[in-house]
Design a protein around this motif. Structure first.
Motif, PDB file in Angstrom:
ATOM      1  N   GLN A  81      -4.443  74.946  41.427  1.00 13.59           N
ATOM      2  CA  GLN A  81      -5.654  74.707  40.660  1.00 13.59           C
ATOM      3  C   GLN A  81      -5.955  75.885  39.742  1.00 13.59           C
ATOM      4  N   HIS A  82      -6.660  75.612  38.658  1.00 12.68           N
ATOM      5  CA  HIS A  82      -7.058  76.653  37.721  1.00 12.68           C
ATOM      6  C   HIS A  82      -8.537  76.496  37.414  1.00 12.68           C
ATOM      7  N   LEU A  83      -9.121  77.547  36.847  1.00 10.70           N
ATOM      8  CA  LEU A  83     -10.562  77.601  36.650  1.00 10.70           C
ATOM      9  C   LEU A  83     -10.896  77.519  35.165  1.00 10.70           C
ATOM     10  N   PRO A  84     -11.425  76.393  34.699  1.00 13.13           N
ATOM     11  CA  PRO A  84     -11.803  76.274  33.282  1.00 13.13           C
ATOM     12  C   PRO A  84     -12.871  77.304  32.914  1.00 13.13           C
ATOM     13  N   TYR A  85     -12.795  77.789  31.682  1.00  7.51           N
ATOM     14  CA  TYR A  85     -13.772  78.756  31.183  1.00  7.51           C
ATOM     15  C   TYR A  85     -14.535  78.167  30.006  1.00  7.51           C
ATOM     16  N   TYR A  86     -15.868  78.369  29.999  1.00  9.75           N
ATOM     17  CA  TYR A  86     -16.725  77.888  28.929  1.00  9.75           C
ATOM     18  C   TYR A  86     -17.506  79.066  28.354  1.00  9.75           C
ATOM     19  N   LEU A  87     -17.444  79.219  27.049  1.00  7.90           N
ATOM     20  CA  LEU A  87     -18.148  80.306  26.370  1.00  7.90           C
ATOM     21  C   LEU A  87     -19.572  79.875  26.044  1.00  7.90           C
ATOM     22  N   ALA A  88     -20.532  80.455  26.744  1.00  2.00           N
ATOM     23  CA  ALA A  88     -21.942  80.163  26.489  1.00  2.00           C
ATOM     24  C   ALA A  88     -22.468  81.075  25.380  1.00  2.00           C
ATOM     25  N   ARG A  89     -23.690  80.803  24.933  1.00  2.00           N
ATOM     26  CA  ARG A  89     -24.332  81.646  23.918  1.00  2.00           C
ATOM     27  C   ARG A  89     -25.442  82.499  24.504  1.00  2.00           C
ATOM     28  N   ASN A  90     -25.924  82.147  25.667  1.00  2.59           N
ATOM     29  CA  ASN A  90     -26.989  82.900  26.305  1.00  2.59           C
ATOM     30  C   ASN A  90     -26.796  82.796  27.816  1.00  2.59           C
ATOM     31  N   GLU A  91     -26.882  83.932  28.499  1.00  4.93           N
ATOM     32  CA  GLU A  91     -26.598  83.930  29.937  1.00  4.93           C
ATOM     33  C   GLU A  91     -27.588  83.072  30.715  1.00  4.93           C
ATOM     34  N   GLN A  92     -28.855  83.091  30.324  1.00  3.19           N
ATOM     35  CA  GLN A  92     -29.830  82.230  30.995  1.00  3.19           C
ATOM     36  C   GLN A  92     -29.458  80.766  30.825  1.00  3.19           C
ATOM     37  N   GLY A  93     -29.078  80.396  29.607  1.00  2.61           N
ATOM     38  CA  GLY A  93     -28.664  79.022  29.355  1.00  2.61           C
ATOM     39  C   GLY A  93     -27.474  78.621  30.204  1.00  2.61           C
ATOM     40  N   ALA A  94     -26.538  79.554  30.395  1.00  4.14           N
ATOM     41  CA  ALA A  94     -25.359  79.255  31.211  1.00  4.14           C
ATOM     42  C   ALA A  94     -25.752  78.936  32.652  1.00  4.14           C
ATOM     43  N   VAL A  95     -26.713  79.693  33.198  1.00  5.96           N
ATOM     44  CA  VAL A  95     -27.152  79.429  34.575  1.00  5.96           C
ATOM     45  C   VAL A  95     -27.882  78.089  34.658  1.00  5.96           C
ATOM     46  N   HIS A  96     -28.694  77.781  33.648  1.00 10.52           N
ATOM     47  CA  HIS A  96     -29.356  76.470  33.627  1.00 10.52           C
ATOM     48  C   HIS A  96     -28.322  75.342  33.616  1.00 10.52           C
ATOM     49  N   ALA A  97     -27.266  75.521  32.832  1.00  8.14           N
ATOM     50  CA  ALA A  97     -26.219  74.498  32.778  1.00  8.14           C
ATOM     51  C   ALA A  97     -25.546  74.341  34.138  1.00  8.14           C
ATOM     52  N   ALA A  98     -25.308  75.460  34.820  1.00  8.58           N
ATOM     53  CA  ALA A  98     -24.695  75.403  36.146  1.00  8.58           C
ATOM     54  C   ALA A  98     -25.603  74.688  37.145  1.00  8.58           C
ATOM     55  N   ALA A  99     -26.909  74.962  37.066  1.00  9.57           N
ATOM     56  CA  ALA A  99     -27.860  74.301  37.962  1.00  9.57           C
ATOM     57  C   ALA A  99     -27.896  72.799  37.702  1.00  9.57           C
ATOM     58  N   ALA A 100     -27.871  72.416  36.430  1.00 10.04           N
ATOM     59  CA  ALA A 100     -27.885  70.988  36.090  1.00 10.04           C
ATOM     60  C   ALA A 100     -26.608  70.308  36.550  1.00 10.04           C
ATOM     61  N   TYR A 101     -25.488  71.011  36.461  1.00 11.47           N
ATOM     62  CA  TYR A 101     -24.213  70.479  36.957  1.00 11.47           C
ATOM     63  C   TYR A 101     -24.327  70.205  38.464  1.00 11.47           C
ATOM     64  N   ALA A 102     -24.891  71.174  39.182  1.00 18.06           N
ATOM     65  CA  ALA A 102     -25.037  71.016  40.629  1.00 18.06           C
ATOM     66  C   ALA A 102     -25.970  69.862  40.970  1.00 18.06           C
ATOM     67  N   LYS A 103     -27.056  69.724  40.232  1.00 21.47           N
ATOM     68  CA  LYS A 103     -28.010  68.628  40.475  1.00 21.47           C
ATOM     69  C   LYS A 103     -27.344  67.283  40.244  1.00 21.47           C
ATOM     70  N   THR A 104     -26.525  67.187  39.199  1.00 26.98           N
ATOM     71  CA  THR A 104     -25.849  65.936  38.859  1.00 26.98           C
ATOM     72  C   THR A 104     -24.834  65.534  39.921  1.00 26.98           C
ATOM     73  N   THR A 105     -24.235  66.511  40.576  1.00 22.74           N
ATOM     74  CA  THR A 105     -23.208  66.236  41.588  1.00 22.74           C
ATOM     75  C   THR A 105     -23.777  66.236  43.006  1.00 22.74           C
ATOM     76  N   GLU A 106     -25.097  66.092  43.127  1.00 21.21           N
ATOM     77  CA  GLU A 106     -25.773  66.077  44.430  1.00 21.21           C
ATOM     78  C   GLU A 106     -25.480  67.339  45.232  1.00 21.21           C
ATOM     79  N   ARG A 107     -25.356  68.457  44.534  1.00 15.41           N
ATOM     80  CA  ARG A 107     -25.168  69.798  45.116  1.00 15.41           C
ATOM     81  C   ARG A 107     -23.809  69.957  45.800  1.00 15.41           C
ATOM     82  N   LEU A 108     -22.872  69.111  45.475  1.00 14.42           N
ATOM     83  CA  LEU A 108     -21.536  69.206  46.065  1.00 14.42           C
ATOM     84  C   LEU A 108     -20.593  70.029  45.202  1.00 14.42           C
TER      85      LEU A 108
END
Length: 652
Positions: A81-108
């Motif tokens: 397996q490999h780890l995809p990388y995404y270039l964000a523009r703001n670190e706060q925004g990146a964490v929000h995106a990660a939280a939304a990803y987790a919410k969408t996947t039922e925290r799995l």
């Protein structure tokens, strides 16, 4: 500096700390109900000094290995397996995106975020607080000052004369569920294992923060190969303890007017079908919180919609009369309880189902520390043959029918000259598919949405209202879109509703969305101010002071001049999005039809009335008023506040 694994007999792999983190994360999986998925599905980041030569180099090396593997060469295995990388523009925004990803996947699943030292790291603190408040797993790697302290103070290092070990990363401690600093490579092994433990624990999850000094990130170490094997973290479904279950069943059977409050835990548990079966069998009406909306479909015979300060008259009327409240997966926020006024029956009691004992114990409840799905199933079995009476069920249905007429009125006002935002919500509610996702977070919009939105599925309604963080919506749409695409749901639409205030706080992830070629629809409502706080200010006697976007008036010295000449639509277009300007609701509906056929990021821009009208208020929110004032408006507001506060009480 070179470090060595102490047990020479054990097979090792020589990697830097940054390389080891990437390799380790690539092989972590979560499992629930027999289904496995990548736990950390990728990493957001912005590179600066601290991580550019550490985790950044590790991600590059991983990407090169992937390219080599795809070309059929190199030593890597076909299943690596490999780890995809995404270039964000703001670190706060990146964490929000990660939280939304987790919410969408039922925290799995979740995403990791890497940052540079200093301001880059500190930018993530707000995102960490949002994730922890919402009980969403995110994994953060803020860079830190030099562990050796040879360069001291290093660029962007906070100096604290009380302790040389303090850095800005200590600010993460109160907003994270796990925090560690890696000063030696070998410390990484137990730290990463504990990080995975917290990320996959439904009761403990939140922001996980591992601080990485920049010299340590680049330091080599002989890691045990065992560290990088595939590791599956099993997400538990705690079952009710028999004695506690018996107490809960007895409490429910003794009730005449029980009300169930469905929180986010119902959705994260995947318990929606079980909830529908439970309420059908028992005749107990179901109200929902912001996080729980959609847990039961709005058109179920016993669904009564949003509860609390931003709820509706049906749910709040039943809440005031309820002799028993069954909270399932809710933390009973201030808005849910209407500042401890909505559950008005002096004899009201609580039964709380939650994986977290901290939440289950609230309001001196009969506690059922359990997974929501397992608890509801066990409760239904224990209540076999018992049901509320037909008159109570009919009352719930009648109250909802009355409120449904209010929804229709709010959705189709034909308000002039500018539409009310509720008309925009009505158009979206009717145009979006039942498994499309609507996203929002702050201002007056969450209140209107909880009161009015008709959610058909648990996936459709994505509101962040635990932290209610302005700026969440745009980066969150990116996290949701990435999660849906990864799961093969490319046909499902993602619609982020963004106010002009929240847009100006964090718009830059539009550029990330454009660069990633993600299909997202943004609905930007421009009312030239803060509708929610403006209305609150007016109701508290502060005359909407400081809540409108206006130029400085040179004569008065106040912000009561002309409109600020800021063109939000043009700004959105400058990020690379397709922008459709909509003049009124009919143009908005036509624009939406165009947007769903347009690839990439599409913005529907529409002006709305700052002062509403909004849905009628049905409950209270405790916002203190100045006790003394020279302003008559404030004096009057304090008199009203004093009267309203008399019905507030502790639920013990």
């Amino acid at each position: 500096m070179t470090s060595h694994y102490p047990y020479d007999a054990a097979p090792t792999l020589r990697l830097t700390v940054g390389q080891a983190i990437v390799r380790f994360l690539s092989n972590q999986w979560s499992e629930r109900d027999g289904v496995e998925q990548r736990l950390v599905a990728g990493m957001f980041g912005i590179f600066g000094h601290g991580n550019v030569a550490g985790i950044g180099q590790g991600l590059l090396q991983d990407q090169v290995a992937l390219e080599t593997q795809e070309q059929g060469g190199g030593p890597t295995g076909a299943d690596e397996q490999h780890l995809p990388y995404y270039l964000a523009r703001n670190e706060q925004g990146a964490v929000h995106a990660a939280a939304a990803y987790a919410k969408t996947t039922e925290r799995l699943q979740t995403l990791a975020v890497t940052s540079s030292i200093g301001p880059g790291a500190l930018n993530m603190v707000t995102g960490a607080a949002l994730a922890t408040t919402n009980r969403l797993p995110v994994l953060l790697f803020p860079s830190d000052q030099f562990s050796t302290r040879y360069p001291d103070p290093v660029l962007q290092q906070l100096e604290d004369p009380r302790s040389l070990d303090v850095s800005v990363n200590d600010a993460f401690k109160p907003v994270s569920r796990f925090w560690d600093r890696i000063n030696r490579p070998e410390q990484l092994i137990p730290s990463l294992l504990n990080a995975m433990r917290v990320l996959t624990d439904p009761a403990e999850t939140g922001a996980v923060v591992i601080c990485l000094p920049q010299d340590v990130q680049a330091e080599a170490f002989d890691w045990p190969v065992e560290m990088f094997r595939k590791r599956v973290w099993h997400v538990a479904r705690p079952v009710p303890e028999p004695a506690a279950l018996k107490r809960a069943v007895e409490a429910i059977k003794a009730a005449k007017k029980p009300l169930l409050v469905a929180g986010g835990g119902v959705i994260y548990s995947g318990a929606s079908e079980v909830l529908r079966a439970f309420t059908t069998a028992t005749g107990i009406p179901v109200a929902d919180t912001q996080a729980g909306k959609g847990a039961i479909n709005f058109d179920h015979a016993l669904s009564v919609g949003g509860l609390g300060s931003t709820g509706n008259s049906a749910a709040n009327t039943l809440a005031r009369e309820a002799d028993l409240v069954i909270g399932v997966g809710t933390r009973y926020s201030d808005f849910t309880t209407a500042s401890h006024t909505v559950f008005a029956n002096p004899d009201v009691r609580f039964v709380n189902v939650n994986v977290t004992a901290f939440d289950a114990a609230k309001h001196s409840a009969t506690m059922l520390v359990s997974d929501a799905r397992e608890a509801l199933s066990a409760l239904q079995d224990g209540l076999d043959g018992w049901s509320t009476d037909a008159a109570y069920q009919q009352r719930a249905a009648d109250l909802w029918a009355e409120w449904d007429k209010v929804i229709e009125e709010c959705y189709h006002r034909d308000h002039q000259p500018l539409p009310a935002q509720t008309e925009v919500f009505g158009a979206l509610n009717e145009l979006m598919g039942e498994r499309d996702v609507v996203i929002n977070a702050a201002g007056s919009m969450p209140g209107d949405l909880q009161a009015l939105w008709r959610a058909r599925t648990p996936e459709q309604y994505h509101l962040e209202y635990a932290f209610s963080c302005m700026g969440y919506e745009i980066p969150a749409s990116m996290g949701v879109r990435l999660a849906l695409d990864a799961a093969g749901h490319t046909d499902r639409k993602v619609v982020a509703i963004v106010g002009d205030g929240t847009y100006q706080m964090l718009p830059m992830e539009l550029a990330t969305i454009v660069s990633e070629q993600l299909n997202v629809i943004f609905v930007i409502l421009d009312n030239s101010g803060f509708a929610s706080i403006g209305a609150l200010s007016e109701s508290r006697g502060s005359q909407r002071f400081g809540t409108k976007y206006r130029m400085r008036n040179r004569e008065s010295g106040r912000l009561d001049g002309g409109p600020v000449p800021f063109d939000i639509a043009a700004n959105a277009e400058s990020w690379g999005a397709t922008v459709l300007r909509c003049n009124g609701i009919e143009e908005f509906k036509n624009g939406y039809a165009t947007a769903v056929q347009t690839p990439g990021a599409v913005v529907l821009y529409i002006q709305t009335d700052l002062t509403g009208p909004n849905p009628p208020g049905c409950a209270w929110w405790d916002v203190p008023v100045s006790e003394v004032s020279e302003l008559e408006s404030t004096q009057q507001a304090f008199t009203e506040y004093t009267a309203e506060k008399k019905v507030q009480r502790h639920y013990l």
